[in-house]
Design an enzyme around this catalytic site. Structure first.
Site: not given
Length: 722
Positions: A495, A658
């Site tokens: 990440y 989204d």
């Protein structure tokens, strides 16, 4: 890591030129050979036209062939998406092991989740998902051991499980609960209020409460809360900005709720509020990205009182809580790993604060006030440690944890005698423990059962060096019988951003992979929060390339140490992690065979024009700023695809609802790679309907998604296909 996209005006220094429009059918394999599916049949990508749009940005000419795909509501774009989805479904459904993987994931989906209780008055409120439920249920008990009664069950609100509870706050007396509902993963919450005893809904409903915080008055007659403006009240494209703290009186019209805080502030400030138990002190946190959080305090006992910024305008995080008139402040101001101060309303000036918990070598993750004690969670080498302090600090008293893992929340009452905390590890599902403040005993309070025999698996933490020599930790999970022969199929997750720490969690969705002899590795990259603000700063803005270097170095280390090899390695990341994967496959496509690039950012010179992208300027930089444009363009994955480059097999994912990362990123990158890839590796787009960034997704959609992920990787890495 995150309304459909807003396209702002072009830079004053830009020149927009449409050069040409031409239909284009991407041959399988782009400029390379023929791409085949798992059954040996040819893959022909959908027709994708190219319309060259040229921008001149800060003196640089940039061509975008797929700008037209940014208009996701255009019928032609919808037709293209339908064709891509049909191809992706044909390919993925044809992988022989997908059915077995999905069945296994379906069985494992009964492993749910549970959070520590929120104690209000004599009532204990619990969020828990178990069995076949798509969504967690909010329940309550009278006392810690009372009968469990369901209160808010979103599973009854839709047949497909796509309505979710985004957030919820009980009143201080436990009589009412305010909560937010959204549909299809949009996270666009509407506030509702339910009466606990009767289960009746009040007439009060408030839209535009995405990510809201609610601070109840002690008598439950009203609350302070955060809310976004209605469309039309602000310029087009700014509907997801301009957060304000308002006050709502139960039974009144929310349209007239007065603004208490936020007027005149930067539109990108994210606001939240809390109230001391006695109702005297209102605290407001105003966050500017993942770098700065200002703390404001207002004494409500003074009718003429105003908010005081006790953080003093410093560029740091300040998080506060008030009990019995004393303010406890966690900050990284002058302490990258954080420390805790204490003060009161008569000594709000920074120089008057008393330091009660000094900075440690480990990162102070969070604090909470329960049972007239201060509980502090640290991260030590990306694993949690929990301590109890007195209200003036002093010696830390460790609270025993079951092993290496993550403390994910604290629960309890200020005037109570018990502290609850959640714990999870690679091999322990979410478990809630009860710590007795008086006798210092830790017992299991609630847990999630698992049918997995974890004795067959192990985890280890290793350290490797990045390109610049920085030591980076990585967790590796695998079967006990692992042989270091370089042939193990491996997923490398990363990440690296927004001060978010990668710590151990229960890997139920990776179990079909581990059961087939696969390795799951998680790298704790710079840009995260594992080692404090310096670690975060080392992976943001102009330092973002460090994150990509850390990730690529992890891939190289896994191959060098014979855990795997490039032909047996897959990269996996989502959101900011999708940007990570996109950068890795464009900078070093040779380090892996396949990639899952989920809900990603990929066009880094236009990201700020869509959805809520402007919130991330403090993390990534502003393409409108000439200096910041330079480092953004230097790594922007969409702008570094080379014609004929040999790229790994990649599955891009996005979703229609989204509201964080606009679908245009995955769509444009899919079109570009399908056209330009010179290898025989497939490039596919998975587009999900009635879904968003992943928050609030029903279990069945998660099962389908991970079945696709794992089947795709099994196919590409040559894992057992049944």
């Amino acid at each position: 890591m995150h309304a459909n996209g807003f396209i702002g005006r072009y830079l004053a220094s830009s020149a927009l030129v449409v050069l040409c429009a031409a239909a284009f059918v991407a041959p399988a394999g782009g400029r390379g050979g023929t791409v085949k599916d798992s059954r040996g049949q040819d893959i022909t990508y959908p027709e994708t036209k190219r319309i060259a749009v040229v921008d001149t940005l800060h003196g640089k000419r940039i061509t975008d062939q797929y700008r037209w795909l940014e208009k996701t509501d255009d019928p032609e774009v919808q037709q293209w998406l339908a064709a891509q989805s049909a191809l992706t479904r044909r390919v993925l459904d044809g992988i022989s092991c997908r059915s077995a993987i999905r069945s296994r994931l379906e069985a494992l989906s009964t492993i749910g989740k549970v959070d520590p209780p929120r104690v209000k008055g004599t009532r204990y409120f619990i969020e828990k998902r178990e069995g076949s439920e798509n969504q967690p249920v909010i329940s309550w008990r009278e006392g810690p051991w009372g009968e469990t009664k369901a209160l808010i069950d979103p599973n009854n609100l839709s047949t497909d499980g796509t309505i979710a509870v985004d957030w919820w706050y009980p009143s201080q007396d436990g009589r009412l609960v305010a909560y937010g509902l959204s549909e299809g993963g949009s996270e666009q919450s509407t506030l509702h209020i339910i009466e606990v005893d009767s289960g009746d809904l009040l007439a009060d409903t408030i839209p535009r409460t995405r990510g809201s915080s609610v601070a109840w008055l002690p008598d439950g007659t009203g609350f302070y809360y955060s809310r976004f403006p209605n469309p039309g009240d602000v310029p087009a494209g700014e509907e997801n900005f301009h957060s304000r703290i308002r006050f709502h009186k139960i039974g009144s019209d929310a349209v007239a709720d007065p603004v208490i805080f936020g007027e005149g502030r930067d539109m990108r400030d994210w606001l939240s509020c809390s109230l001391s138990d006695d109702g005297r002190f209102l605290l407001v946190h105003a966050s500017e990205g993942a770098r700065i959080t200002e703390l404001y305090v207002r004494d409500l006992s003074d009718a003429s009182g105003t908010f005081v910024c006790i953080s003093g305008g410093r560029e740091a995080h300040f998080y506060g809580a008030v009990e019995d008139g004393e303010i406890y402040i966690q900050t990284n101001d002058g302490a990258p790993n954080y420390r805790i101060f204490k003060t009161d309303e008569a000594h709000l000036a920074r120089g008057s604060w008393k330091e009660i918990v000094p900075e440690q070598s480990a990162r102070l993750e969070f604090m909470d006030l329960v049972g007239h004690r201060l509980y502090v969670c640290y991260l030590e080498n990306a694993s949690s440690r929990l301590y109890e302090y007195g209200l003036d600090g002093g010696a830390a008293k460790p609270i025993g944890l079951p092993g290496i893992g993550t403390v994910y929340g604290i629960g309890g009452a200020w005037k109570g005698s018990e502290c609850f905390f959640g714990f999870v590890s690679f091999f322990t599902p979410q478990t809630v423990y009860r710590y007795s403040v008086d006798d210092e005993v830790v017992d299991t309070y609630d847990k999630i059962d698992s049918p997995i025999d974890v004795s067959h698996y192990t985890s280890e933490q290793v350290w490797y060096r990045s390109k610049d020599g920085t030591k980076i930790p990585m967790f590796i999970v695998h079967r006990n019988d692992l042989v270091l022969d370089g042939r193990n199929p491996t997923i490398l997750y990363g990440y690296g951003g927004f001060d978010i720490s990668i710590t151990p969690s229960f890997l139920k969705n990776a179990m079909p992979w581990l059961e087939r002899g696969g390795i799951y590795a998680l790298a704790c990259l710079r840009g995260g929060g594992e080692f404090g603000e310096k670690w975060h700063e080392a992976g943001m803005l102009a330092n973002k390339q460090n994150v990509f270097d850390d990730y690529i170095a992890a891939a190289e280390w896994l191959s060098a140490k014979k855990y795997t090899s490039p032909a047996r390695l897959a990269l996996f990341g989502g959101s900011n992690g999708g940007l990570l994967v996109g950068a890795a496959i464009t900078e070093r496509p040779d380090v892996c065979k396949a990639a899952i690039c989920a809900v990603p950012l990929l066009d880094m010179i236009r990201y700020q024009r869509f959805s809520v992208g402007r919130y991330w300027i403090t993390e990534y930089g502003d393409p409108d700023n000439p200096a910041q444009f330079e480092f953004l363009y230097k790594y922007s994955p969409y702008h570094h695809v080379k014609p004929g480059g040999r790229y790994p097999a990649t599955l891009f994912t996005t979703a229609e609802s989204d509201s964080r990362v606009d679908p245009m990123h995955a769509m444009k990158m899919t079109a570009l790679l399908q056209a330009e890839n010179g290898s025989d590796s497939p490039i596919l787009l998975r587009y999900e309907t009635k879904a968003g960034h992943g928050i609030g997704a029903p279990v069945q959609k998660v099962v389908d998604e991970y079945a696709d992920f794992l089947a795709f990787l099994c196919w590409q890495l040559g894992v057992e296909t049944k």
